[in-house]
Design a protein around this motif. Structure first.
Motif, PDB file in Angstrom:
ATOM      1  N   ALA A 201      62.773 -17.821   3.486  1.00 30.76           N
ATOM      2  CA  ALA A 201      62.963 -17.784   4.935  1.00 30.76           C
ATOM      3  C   ALA A 201      61.589 -17.879   5.597  1.00 30.76           C
ATOM      4  N   PRO A 202      61.510 -18.271   6.882  1.00 32.35           N
ATOM      5  CA  PRO A 202      60.201 -18.412   7.545  1.00 32.35           C
ATOM      6  C   PRO A 202      59.318 -17.170   7.417  1.00 32.35           C
ATOM      7  N   CYS A 203      59.901 -15.976   7.547  1.00 31.18           N
ATOM      8  CA  CYS A 203      59.082 -14.768   7.450  1.00 31.18           C
ATOM      9  C   CYS A 203      58.591 -14.537   6.027  1.00 31.18           C
ATOM     10  N   MET A 204      59.314 -15.070   5.016  1.00 34.99           N
ATOM     11  CA  MET A 204      58.912 -14.931   3.618  1.00 34.99           C
ATOM     12  C   MET A 204      57.904 -15.998   3.203  1.00 34.99           C
ATOM     13  N   SER A 205      58.111 -17.209   3.690  1.00 35.67           N
ATOM     14  CA  SER A 205      57.247 -18.317   3.279  1.00 35.67           C
ATOM     15  C   SER A 205      55.964 -18.402   4.100  1.00 35.67           C
ATOM     16  N   ALA A 206      55.823 -17.539   5.125  1.00 27.42           N
ATOM     17  CA  ALA A 206      54.603 -17.535   5.933  1.00 27.42           C
ATOM     18  C   ALA A 206      53.393 -17.254   5.051  1.00 27.42           C
ATOM     19  N   LEU A 207      52.281 -17.911   5.344  1.00 25.35           N
ATOM     20  CA  LEU A 207      51.073 -17.752   4.543  1.00 25.35           C
ATOM     21  C   LEU A 207      50.613 -16.299   4.517  1.00 25.35           C
ATOM     22  N   ALA A 208      50.755 -15.595   5.647  1.00 27.75           N
ATOM     23  CA  ALA A 208      50.346 -14.192   5.703  1.00 27.75           C
ATOM     24  C   ALA A 208      51.170 -13.345   4.736  1.00 27.75           C
ATOM     25  N   THR A 209      52.462 -13.631   4.618  1.00 24.86           N
ATOM     26  CA  THR A 209      53.314 -12.874   3.703  1.00 24.86           C
ATOM     27  C   THR A 209      52.985 -13.195   2.255  1.00 24.86           C
ATOM     28  N   GLN A 210      52.762 -14.483   1.967  1.00 24.69           N
ATOM     29  CA  GLN A 210      52.404 -14.883   0.606  1.00 24.69           C
ATOM     30  C   GLN A 210      51.095 -14.225   0.170  1.00 24.69           C
ATOM     31  N   ASN A 211      50.093 -14.210   1.064  1.00 28.62           N
ATOM     32  CA  ASN A 211      48.819 -13.565   0.745  1.00 28.62           C
ATOM     33  C   ASN A 211      48.976 -12.053   0.602  1.00 28.62           C
ATOM     34  N   PHE A 212      49.880 -11.467   1.399  1.00 27.53           N
ATOM     35  CA  PHE A 212      50.133 -10.034   1.330  1.00 27.53           C
ATOM     36  C   PHE A 212      50.712  -9.661  -0.032  1.00 27.53           C
ATOM     37  N   LEU A 213      51.645 -10.460  -0.532  1.00 26.09           N
ATOM     38  CA  LEU A 213      52.239 -10.189  -1.846  1.00 26.09           C
ATOM     39  C   LEU A 213      51.194 -10.321  -2.955  1.00 26.09           C
ATOM     40  N   LYS A 214      50.336 -11.335  -2.845  1.00 24.76           N
ATOM     41  CA  LYS A 214      49.284 -11.513  -3.848  1.00 24.76           C
ATOM     42  C   LYS A 214      48.295 -10.344  -3.825  1.00 24.76           C
ATOM     43  N   ALA A 215      47.936  -9.907  -2.605  1.00 25.14           N
ATOM     44  CA  ALA A 215      46.974  -8.800  -2.478  1.00 25.14           C
ATOM     45  C   ALA A 215      47.519  -7.513  -3.072  1.00 25.14           C
ATOM     46  N   ASN A 216      48.837  -7.363  -3.045  1.00 28.15           N
ATOM     47  CA  ASN A 216      49.462  -6.162  -3.593  1.00 28.15           C
ATOM     48  C   ASN A 216      49.946  -6.363  -5.027  1.00 28.15           C
ATOM     49  N   GLU A 217      49.500  -7.465  -5.638  1.00 29.89           N
ATOM     50  CA  GLU A 217      49.771  -7.757  -7.046  1.00 29.89           C
ATOM     51  C   GLU A 217      51.271  -7.778  -7.369  1.00 29.89           C
ATOM     52  N   VAL A 218      52.030  -8.373  -6.462  1.00 25.30           N
ATOM     53  CA  VAL A 218      53.467  -8.563  -6.691  1.00 25.30           C
ATOM     54  C   VAL A 218      53.671  -9.950  -7.279  1.00 25.30           C
ATOM     55  N   ASP A 219      54.308 -10.032  -8.428  1.00 29.76           N
ATOM     56  CA  ASP A 219      54.590 -11.321  -9.047  1.00 29.76           C
ATOM     57  C   ASP A 219      55.785 -11.951  -8.341  1.00 29.76           C
ATOM     58  N   PHE A 220      55.643 -13.190  -7.899  1.00 29.13           N
ATOM     59  CA  PHE A 220      56.717 -13.872  -7.175  1.00 29.13           C
ATOM     60  C   PHE A 220      56.540 -15.376  -7.305  1.00 29.13           C
ATOM     61  N   PHE A 221      57.591 -16.143  -7.005  1.00 31.25           N
ATOM     62  CA  PHE A 221      57.511 -17.595  -6.975  1.00 31.25           C
ATOM     63  C   PHE A 221      56.974 -18.009  -5.605  1.00 31.25           C
ATOM     64  N   GLY A 222      55.829 -18.703  -5.589  1.00 34.35           N
ATOM     65  CA  GLY A 222      55.220 -19.127  -4.334  1.00 34.35           C
ATOM     66  C   GLY A 222      55.936 -20.305  -3.712  1.00 34.35           C
ATOM     67  N   ASN A 223      55.460 -20.722  -2.540  1.00 30.05           N
ATOM     68  CA  ASN A 223      56.078 -21.845  -1.830  1.00 30.05           C
ATOM     69  C   ASN A 223      56.005 -23.143  -2.615  1.00 30.05           C
ATOM     70  N   ASP A 224      54.983 -23.262  -3.474  1.00 25.61           N
ATOM     71  CA  ASP A 224      54.845 -24.483  -4.261  1.00 25.61           C
ATOM     72  C   ASP A 224      55.719 -24.473  -5.510  1.00 25.61           C
ATOM     73  N   GLU A 225      56.392 -23.355  -5.767  1.00 24.18           N
ATOM     74  CA  GLU A 225      57.268 -23.249  -6.936  1.00 24.18           C
ATOM     75  C   GLU A 225      58.739 -23.138  -6.553  1.00 24.18           C
ATOM     76  N   TRP A 226      59.030 -22.227  -5.639  1.00 25.89           N
ATOM     77  CA  TRP A 226      60.425 -21.968  -5.280  1.00 25.89           C
ATOM     78  C   TRP A 226      60.930 -23.044  -4.327  1.00 25.89           C
ATOM     79  N   PRO A 227      61.957 -23.826  -4.696  1.00 30.85           N
ATOM     80  CA  PRO A 227      62.440 -24.923  -3.857  1.00 30.85           C
ATOM     81  C   PRO A 227      63.240 -24.431  -2.663  1.00 30.85           C
ATOM     82  N   GLY A 228      63.137 -25.144  -1.561  1.00 34.64           N
ATOM     83  CA  GLY A 228      63.919 -24.802  -0.379  1.00 34.64           C
ATOM     84  C   GLY A 228      65.352 -25.273  -0.519  1.00 34.64           C
ATOM     85  N   ALA A 229      66.219 -24.811   0.410  1.00 36.48           N
ATOM     86  CA  ALA A 229      67.652 -25.174   0.431  1.00 36.48           C
ATOM     87  C   ALA A 229      68.303 -24.937  -0.918  1.00 36.48           C
ATOM     88  N   SER A 230      68.011 -23.779  -1.520  1.00 34.76           N
ATOM     89  CA  SER A 230      68.533 -23.489  -2.860  1.00 34.76           C
ATOM     90  C   SER A 230      69.257 -22.145  -2.914  1.00 34.76           C
TER      91      SER A 230
END
Length: 304
Positions: A201-230
């Protein structure tokens, strides 16, 4: 006493009324479309208000069709790459996922849109595959964030009046709920190996949210991995759809009653949600199907 229904019956011929009645519970049969169809058949143009009053006089209501999203070529390409990546996963691998989704649950169905109306006497008259909701001008709703692991189900009910923006997601949902939940060994099989699965979702795929998850060492599929409309690749989105159907089927007069019905379903599910990961283990053949089209997850609802 309002005499407009009688006036409508007089200004519309029996043939025109038959055309309107025959259109009930069918797609692409808006009032304007009925006006054109009557003009083509009878050679006479009837006013939109006359057709609308006749529909009201026979007790017909406006319903809204919720169309399924269409996949673009880019969506298909992204999904095929991701499905190929996951096709080697085993049942054990899926147990380390933490799927999540956020959505709204409406008291009486989601608000309507003018171009997607379906007129019918009753909701039950419309085919189930059209996925309709009765029109409501002032529908009350509750925002829900849902996430589950192989051990626990976790949910956050959004504060009234708060929007699903990036700041609320990071400061409240992620900081206060998701991250502490994923760092608790009672909730996950392995803190280091658990992958947080979002819905892009826009609030999840926002760059600030992606950087926040990385800074907190949360493993997740980034925007370049997780496909949209899925939606069919994220089991939690199907769980959310089932939850919405279960809660919206019950009549609620107030927000408190809506919250009570929602909480009752979630608390019941919390004791059986561990079976969801076990049911979500598609074969390589099914992964290829997911890449091309939406096929749903029938196993989930059967276990709830």
């Amino acid at each position: 006493m309002d005499s407009r229904p009688e006036q409508t019956a007089q200004c519309l011929s029996q043939e025109s009324r038959d055309i309107i009645i025959e259109s009930l519970a069918k797609e692409k049969k808006s009032i304007r479309g009925l006006q054109k169809e009557i003009e083509q058949v009878r050679g006479k143009k009837k006013s939109l208000s006359s057709i609308h009053r006749f529909l009201q006089s026979i007790g017909a209501k406006a319903f809204h069709q919720i169309p399924a999203p269409k996949l673009t070529e880019k969506n298909v390409e992204d999904r095929m790459w991701f499905c190929e990546f996951l096709s080697e996963w085993t049942s054990d691998d899926f147990l380390f996922l933490a799927p999540s989704d956020e959505f709204f649950i409406y008291e009486a169905g989601r608000p309507n849109f003018q171009n997607d109306r379906i007129w019918a006497l009753h909701n039950d008259d419309i085919p189930q595959e059209l996925k309709i909701r009765e029109k409501s001008k002032t529908a009350r709703c509750v925002g829900v964030f849902l996430m589950f692991t192989a051990k626990r189900l976790m949910w956050v009910i959004k504060e009234q009046g708060q929007s699903w923006d990036g700041k609320y997601l990071r400061d409240v949902v992620l900081t206060r709920h998701v991250i502490p939940f994923l760092r608790n060994p009672e909730n996950v099989l392995s803190i280091k190996e658990t992958t947080f699965l979002h819905d892009r979702a826009p609030c999840m795929s926002a760059l600030a949210t992606q950087n926040f998850l990385k800074a907190n060492e949360v493993d997740f599929f980034g925007n370049d991995e997780w496909p949209g409309a899925s939606p069919d690749l994220n089991a939690c989105e199907h769980l959310g759809a089932i939850l919405k159907d279960r809660v919206e089927q019950r009549f609620q007069n107030t927000r408190e009653e809506l919250l009570t019905a929602l909480t009752n379903v979630l608390e019941k599910w919390s004791s059986i949600v561990t079976c969801l990961c076990l049911s979500w283990n598609p074969t390589p053949r099914v992964w290829r199907q997911f890449g091309r089209r939406a096929v749903g997850t029938p196993n989930i609802e059967a276990k709830l």
